[in-house]
Scaffold this motif. Structure first.
Motif, short mmCIF file in Angstrom:
data_model
loop_
_atom_site.label_atom_id
_atom_site.label_comp_id
_atom_site.label_asym_id
_atom_site.label_seq_id
_atom_site.Cartn_x
_atom_site.Cartn_y
_atom_site.Cartn_z
N MET A 80 2.69 12.51 3.71
CA MET A 80 2.36 12.29 5.12
C MET A 80 1.66 10.94 5.32
N ILE A 81 0.74 10.62 4.43
CA ILE A 81 0.01 9.36 4.54
C ILE A 81 0.95 8.17 4.32
N ASP A 82 1.84 8.29 3.35
CA ASP A 82 2.79 7.23 3.03
C ASP A 82 3.66 6.89 4.24
N GLY A 83 4.17 7.90 4.89
CA GLY A 83 5.02 7.66 6.06
C GLY A 83 4.26 6.98 7.18
N THR A 84 3.04 7.41 7.41
CA THR A 84 2.23 6.82 8.46
C THR A 84 1.90 5.36 8.15
N VAL A 85 1.50 5.08 6.92
CA VAL A 85 1.16 3.72 6.53
C VAL A 85 2.39 2.82 6.61
N MET B 86 0.82 -1.20 0.00
CA MET B 86 0.00 0.00 0.00
C MET B 86 0.87 1.27 0.00
N ALA B 87 1.92 1.25 0.80
CA ALA B 87 2.78 2.43 0.88
C ALA B 87 3.46 2.71 -0.46
N ASN B 88 3.80 1.66 -1.20
CA ASN B 88 4.43 1.86 -2.51
C ASN B 88 3.47 2.49 -3.50
N ILE B 89 2.20 2.17 -3.41
CA ILE B 89 1.21 2.77 -4.30
C ILE B 89 1.11 4.27 -4.02
N ILE B 90 1.10 4.63 -2.75
CA ILE B 90 1.04 6.05 -2.37
C ILE B 90 2.30 6.78 -2.83
N THR B 91 3.44 6.12 -2.72
CA THR B 91 4.69 6.71 -3.21
C THR B 91 4.63 6.93 -4.72
N ALA B 92 4.08 5.97 -5.45
CA ALA B 92 3.97 6.11 -6.90
C ALA B 92 3.05 7.27 -7.27
N ILE B 93 1.97 7.45 -6.51
CA ILE B 93 1.08 8.59 -6.75
C ILE B 93 1.84 9.90 -6.56
N ARG C 38 5.06 3.12 8.49
CA ARG C 38 5.44 2.85 9.89
C ARG C 38 4.48 1.87 10.56
N LYS C 39 3.19 2.04 10.32
CA LYS C 39 2.19 1.16 10.95
C LYS C 39 2.27 -0.27 10.43
N THR C 40 2.60 -0.43 9.14
CA THR C 40 2.67 -1.77 8.57
C THR C 40 4.08 -2.35 8.58
#
Length: 55
Positions: free
Chosen positions: A38-43, A1-8, A45-47
């Motif tokens: 911000m969302i990417d970093g949070t996701v 999920m974090a990689n998808i946010i990074t790609a966006i 860390r949590k995962t």
């Protein structure tokens, strides 16, 4: 999920080059890229996700 946010965020960053600075589309993409950071970093860390793309 974090990689998808990074790609966006990467796509938004490249798209910034297509719009004149300080125009409404420029600001919109800039805000989306910032929020996705911000969302990417949070996701991540949590995962506990670590990848070369994200770092």
């Amino acid at each position: 999920m974090a990689n998808i946010i990074t790609a966006i965020r990467i796509v938004c960053s490249i798209a910034l080059l297509l719009f004149p600075a300080f125009s409404p589309p420029f600001y919109s993409l800039y805000i989306v890229a910032g929020i996705s950071d911000m969302i990417d970093g949070t996701v991540a860390r949590k995962t506990g996700t670590v990848s070369a793309l994200g770092s």
